[in-house]
Design a protein around this motif. Structure first.
Motif: not given
Length: 222
Positions: A15-42
């Protein structure tokens, strides 16, 4: 994004990692979050990602449309105005409490943080500006000695991450923002709580006007 498997439960770290990416603007409004990619990254399971997304949805950071994957929340003009109105009240309170309660060491830390903050503004690097501003905020919130203010402000700034990035991307806004923060810092160092809060109110108002005039702001459907 990386997480470790100590200190906090894995779901909380996700939760903290994804939230931080949103707060920093690395994940933008409307951007789709792909489960597979998040699983691999985290390096976590799909169930962990789904649980993390449900919490982030409850916090307002993401939306999960029926039969679709999660996306970073978008903000209508109406929502943005409401959020900036709340931000003004909350952050002005934080600034006032900081002036009244912070130690001299905390004020010195705030002064030092502005060296990095102002350099980031001069560089026009939006991500660097947001990172430096977040550190500035962390010192302010810690100095208030009020955990509720800090927790609410962090969530609020997350909701406004996209608009903060849009505002700082506008020509001339970084220089104006830098000068506004300089004035606030002088008032804080003078221990003038009323002046610091009033100057911060002006800073938030200027940021809001810049962000809400941006053509990428989602039109209010109401």
């Amino acid at each position: 994004m990386k997480i470790t498997r100590i200190v906090a439960p894995v779901r909380a770290q996700a939760v903290e990692a994804i939230r931080d990416e949103i707060i920093r603007g690395n994940l933008l409004p409307g951007q789709r979050l792909v489960e597979r990619e998040l699983c691999e990254q985290l390096d976590v399971s799909r169930n962990t990602i789904r649980e993390a997304c449900r919490q982030l949805e409850a916090e307002g950071f993401i939306e999960i449309p029926p039969h679709k994957g999660p996306v970073v929340s978008t903000i209508s003009d109406r929502d943005a105005r409401d959020l900036y109105e709340f931000r003004e009240a909350l952050e002005c309170l934080a600034v006032r409490l900081f002036v009244e309660r912070a130690t001299q060491d905390a004020i010195n830390d705030l002064h030092d943080s502005c060296t990095t903050l102002f350099a980031a503004h001069d560089s026009l690097d939006v991500a660097a500006m947001i990172d430096a501003k977040n550190h500035f905020y962390e010192i302010i919130y810690a100095g208030t000695e009020n955990k509720v203010v800090g927790a609410q402000a962090k969530l609020l700034n997350g909701r406004l991450a996209g608009l903060r990035a849009q505002s700082l991307s506008q020509p001339g806004r970084p220089a104006r923002s830098k000068n506004e923060i300089k004035d606030v810092l002088l008032a804080i160092e003078a221990r003038d709580a009323a002046a610091a809060a009033d100057l911060w109110r002006q800073h938030i108002g200027n940021a809001a006007r810049t962000a809400l005039n941006d053509p990428q702001t989602t039109p209010d459907s109401l």
